[in-house]
Design a protein around this motif. Structure first.
Motif, PDB file in Angstrom:
ATOM      1  N   ALA A  52      38.242  17.077  16.760  1.00 16.93           N
ATOM      2  CA  ALA A  52      39.307  16.098  16.580  1.00 16.93           C
ATOM      3  C   ALA A  52      40.283  16.087  17.749  1.00 16.93           C
ATOM      4  CB  ALA A  52      40.047  16.368  15.277  1.00 16.93           C
ATOM      5  N   VAL A  53      40.434  17.233  18.418  1.00 15.45           N
ATOM      6  CA  VAL A  53      41.377  17.301  19.520  1.00 15.45           C
ATOM      7  C   VAL A  53      40.667  17.276  20.864  1.00 15.45           C
ATOM      8  CG1 VAL A  53      43.047  18.570  18.144  1.00 15.45           C
ATOM      9  CG2 VAL A  53      41.362  19.829  19.468  1.00 15.45           C
ATOM     10  N   MET A  54      39.371  17.031  20.875  1.00 13.96           N
ATOM     11  CA  MET A  54      38.606  16.970  22.105  1.00 13.96           C
ATOM     12  C   MET A  54      38.328  15.519  22.481  1.00 13.96           C
ATOM     13  SD  MET A  54      35.924  20.045  21.220  1.00 13.96           S
ATOM     14  CE  MET A  54      34.970  19.891  22.714  1.00 13.96           C
ATOM     15  N   ARG A  55      38.314  15.261  23.774  1.00 12.31           N
ATOM     16  CA  ARG A  55      38.061  13.904  24.248  1.00 12.31           C
ATOM     17  C   ARG A  55      36.665  13.835  24.862  1.00 12.31           C
ATOM     18  NH1 ARG A  55      38.697  11.178  29.048  1.00 12.31           N
ATOM     19  NH2 ARG A  55      39.488  13.079  30.048  1.00 12.31           N
ATOM     20  N   ALA A  56      35.883  12.874  24.409  1.00  7.18           N
ATOM     21  CA  ALA A  56      34.527  12.724  24.925  1.00  7.18           C
ATOM     22  C   ALA A  56      34.580  12.284  26.390  1.00  7.18           C
ATOM     23  CB  ALA A  56      33.751  11.707  24.101  1.00  7.18           C
ATOM     24  N   VAL A  57      33.779  12.940  27.226  1.00  9.43           N
ATOM     25  CA  VAL A  57      33.733  12.605  28.651  1.00  9.43           C
ATOM     26  C   VAL A  57      32.524  11.754  28.995  1.00  9.43           C
ATOM     27  CG1 VAL A  57      34.982  14.701  29.277  1.00  9.43           C
ATOM     28  CG2 VAL A  57      32.492  14.754  29.197  1.00  9.43           C
ATOM     29  N   TRP A  58      31.614  11.597  28.038  1.00  6.70           N
ATOM     30  CA  TRP A  58      30.389  10.816  28.300  1.00  6.70           C
ATOM     31  C   TRP A  58      29.769  10.462  26.972  1.00  6.70           C
ATOM     32  CZ3 TRP A  58      25.178  11.244  27.211  1.00  6.70           C
ATOM     33  CH2 TRP A  58      24.294  10.528  28.006  1.00  6.70           C
ATOM     34  N   LYS A  95      27.503  12.156  22.041  1.00 14.45           N
ATOM     35  CA  LYS A  95      28.710  12.161  22.855  1.00 14.45           C
ATOM     36  C   LYS A  95      28.863  13.552  23.463  1.00 14.45           C
ATOM     37  CE  LYS A  95      31.696   8.586  20.849  1.00 14.45           C
ATOM     38  NZ  LYS A  95      33.005   8.323  20.206  1.00 14.45           N
ATOM     39  N   ALA A  96      29.349  13.613  24.695  1.00 12.62           N
ATOM     40  CA  ALA A  96      29.500  14.888  25.398  1.00 12.62           C
ATOM     41  C   ALA A  96      30.976  15.271  25.483  1.00 12.62           C
ATOM     42  CB  ALA A  96      28.893  14.800  26.797  1.00 12.62           C
ATOM     43  N   TYR A  97      31.258  16.545  25.182  1.00  9.50           N
ATOM     44  CA  TYR A  97      32.602  17.098  25.262  1.00  9.50           C
ATOM     45  C   TYR A  97      32.578  18.337  26.160  1.00  9.50           C
ATOM     46  CZ  TYR A  97      33.302  14.327  20.996  1.00  9.50           C
ATOM     47  OH  TYR A  97      33.360  13.312  20.084  1.00  9.50           O
ATOM     48  N   SER A  98      33.587  18.489  26.979  1.00 10.68           N
ATOM     49  CA  SER A  98      33.662  19.672  27.829  1.00 10.68           C
ATOM     50  C   SER A  98      33.706  20.922  26.961  1.00 10.68           C
ATOM     51  CB  SER A  98      34.899  19.607  28.724  1.00 10.68           C
ATOM     52  OG  SER A  98      34.978  20.738  29.555  1.00 10.68           O
ATOM     53  N   ALA A  99      32.843  21.907  27.263  1.00 11.60           N
ATOM     54  CA  ALA A  99      32.726  23.105  26.434  1.00 11.60           C
ATOM     55  C   ALA A  99      33.731  24.193  26.803  1.00 11.60           C
ATOM     56  CB  ALA A  99      31.309  23.672  26.541  1.00 11.60           C
ATOM     57  N   THR A 100      34.394  24.063  27.935  1.00 11.45           N
ATOM     58  CA  THR A 100      35.307  25.115  28.390  1.00 11.45           C
ATOM     59  C   THR A 100      36.667  24.519  28.737  1.00 11.45           C
ATOM     60  OG1 THR A 100      34.547  24.880  30.681  1.00 11.45           O
ATOM     61  CG2 THR A 100      33.424  26.520  29.305  1.00 11.45           C
ATOM     62  N   ARG A 101      37.654  25.388  28.828  1.00 13.28           N
ATOM     63  CA  ARG A 101      38.995  24.988  29.251  1.00 13.28           C
ATOM     64  C   ARG A 101      39.656  26.177  29.955  1.00 13.28           C
ATOM     65  NH1 ARG A 101      41.656  24.512  23.180  1.00 13.28           N
ATOM     66  NH2 ARG A 101      41.215  26.642  22.507  1.00 13.28           N
ATOM     67  N   GLY A 102      40.470  25.908  30.924  1.00  9.69           N
ATOM     68  CA  GLY A 102      41.122  26.978  31.679  1.00  9.69           C
ATOM     69  C   GLY A 102      42.346  27.517  30.962  1.00  9.69           C
ATOM     70  N   HIS A 103      42.711  28.765  31.297  1.00  2.34           N
ATOM     71  CA  HIS A 103      43.906  29.374  30.693  1.00  2.34           C
ATOM     72  C   HIS A 103      44.882  29.870  31.763  1.00  2.34           C
ATOM     73  CE1 HIS A 103      41.503  33.393  30.647  1.00  2.34           C
ATOM     74  NE2 HIS A 103      42.097  33.210  31.801  1.00  2.34           N
ATOM     75  N   ASP A 104      44.643  29.517  33.023  1.00  2.55           N
ATOM     76  CA  ASP A 104      45.513  29.991  34.097  1.00  2.55           C
ATOM     77  C   ASP A 104      46.884  29.320  34.029  1.00  2.55           C
ATOM     78  OD1 ASP A 104      43.344  31.404  34.882  1.00  2.55           O
ATOM     79  OD2 ASP A 104      43.018  30.355  36.783  1.00  2.55           O
ATOM     80  N   VAL A 105      47.910  30.069  34.435  1.00  7.93           N
ATOM     81  CA  VAL A 105      49.259  29.522  34.535  1.00  7.93           C
ATOM     82  C   VAL A 105      49.286  28.495  35.660  1.00  7.93           C
ATOM     83  CG1 VAL A 105      51.669  30.050  35.047  1.00  7.93           C
ATOM     84  CG2 VAL A 105      50.305  31.636  33.663  1.00  7.93           C
TER      85      VAL A 105
END
Length: 357
Positions: free
Chosen positions: A14-20, A34-44
């Protein structure tokens, strides 16, 4: 999305945005996804400032011919070769046939062990679309049953890409791959060295591997640099520029640095590593045994006290039973003795009568 086998919880769709969006095709089977990015960064995330006055640094796109500031919409791509430049517009790129491709085409099903991890790139979760997910589940089941990975080609962000399809926690995962000509050839001379490794070194190395052997649990690891960076930011927000970093983080000497200086050869390094690992295990084992012994002693004391209370109760009840047996009708012992003496007197009188007769 459900939690994965490693115990972590994946982000909610629900909080992910499809990129393709498009379809997977293998043979005549079509799987809309539908494709959703599987990873996200946590760097400051930082921004740049002027060290003298703290002013924000801004970048402006200026044309070197007219000197004007150019909006992003007015910027095209260009390629220069042999001092000749050609301009490629967005319309030119959109006109390429492959740019219109919205299919993930399966071209091979290969054994999973043949996929070199070096070639793998970004991952995407694929969500089934359409009225029925049957074709999606069919492909998922086929990959699991055959233990094979699907090699695919697809277009994403105006680029033709190579990728693989695999299954993770019942979800199809699309992972990009590098093309063969993007992987560098490597040949380090030291890897061809004829240096001999003796049997003792092999055994010690194997023993060291066994000491570190474990199941991979990614949730046990954390990005310590980001943790310390967040701690530094919070401390500066609270104390300002007067922050003493040495007091915040403490100054610790690198013990391994001194130990490494003392290591003379590979054998000594292996032995020192094994001794250190065994020492860590013994210390952790002692603390565990102390805890268990404490629990055992407390439980034994509890059991002893319960046993003593039970025995006292048993002795009291036994005394009551004896008293009730000795005087069941509630009369005293003297009355019972009187009763026992009466038959003896009767026997004496009978014997006297017999003699007189």
């Amino acid at each position: 999305m459900q939690s994965s086998r490693h115990g972590r919880k994946g982000p909610k769709l629900a909080v992910m945005r499809a990129v393709w969006s498009g379809s997977i095709t293998f043979g005549l089977v079509n799987v809309p996804v539908k494709a959703y990015s599987a990873t996200r960064g946590h760097d400051v995330s930082f921004h740049q400032v002027h060290d003298a006055d703290g002013g924000r640094i801004r970048y402006q796109r200026r044309c070197e011919v007219c000197g004007k500031k150019i909006d992003y919409d007015d910027i095209d791509k260009a390629y220069t070769e042999d001092e000749q430049t050609v301009i490629i517009t967005d319309e030119d790129l959109d006109a390429l046939p492959e740019a219109q491709n919205d299919e993930i085409e399966v071209v091979q099903f290969v054994p999973s062990e043949q996929i070199d991890p070096v070639t793998l790139g970004k991952s995407y979760f694929l969500e089934p679309q359409g009225k029925s997910p049957k074709s999606y589940l069919l492909l998922q089941q086929a990959l699991e049953d055959t233990d094979r990975t699907a090699v695919v080609t697809f277009a994403l962000r105006q680029k033709t890409r190579l990728g693989v399809l695999r299954v993770q926690d019942k979800v199809l995962v699309l992972q990009t791959m590098r093309w063969a000509d993007e992987i560098r050839d490597v040949d380090f001379p030291a890897t061809r060295s004829r240096t001999k490794i003796n049997t003792k070194e092999k055994k010690l190395a194997s023993a060291l591997v066994d000491q570190f052997a474990s199941d991979f649990t990614p949730e046990e690891f954390e990005d310590t640099y980001q943790v310390e960076l967040r701690k530094l930011i919070d401390a500066k927000l609270e104390q300002g520029e007067s922050l003493d970093t040495a007091a915040t983080f403490g100054e610790t000497e690198d013990e391994s640095e001194g130990e490494d200086a003392e290591v003379i050869d590979l054998m000594q390094a292996l032995k020192s590593s094994l001794d250190r690992k065994r020492g860590d295990r013994k210390s952790s084992g002692k603390s565990t045994r102390q805890k268990s012994s404490g629990n055992t002693s407390s439980s034994s004391s509890r059991s002893k006290s319960s046993k003593s209370s039970k025995s006292s109760k048993t002795s009291k009840s036994a005394k009551k039973d004896d008293s009730s047996k000795s005087s069941p009708s509630g009369k005293s012992d003297s009355s019972q003795k009187k009763k026992s003496q009466k038959p003896a007197k009767a026997e004496k009188s009978t014997s006297k009568r017999r003699k007189s007769a």
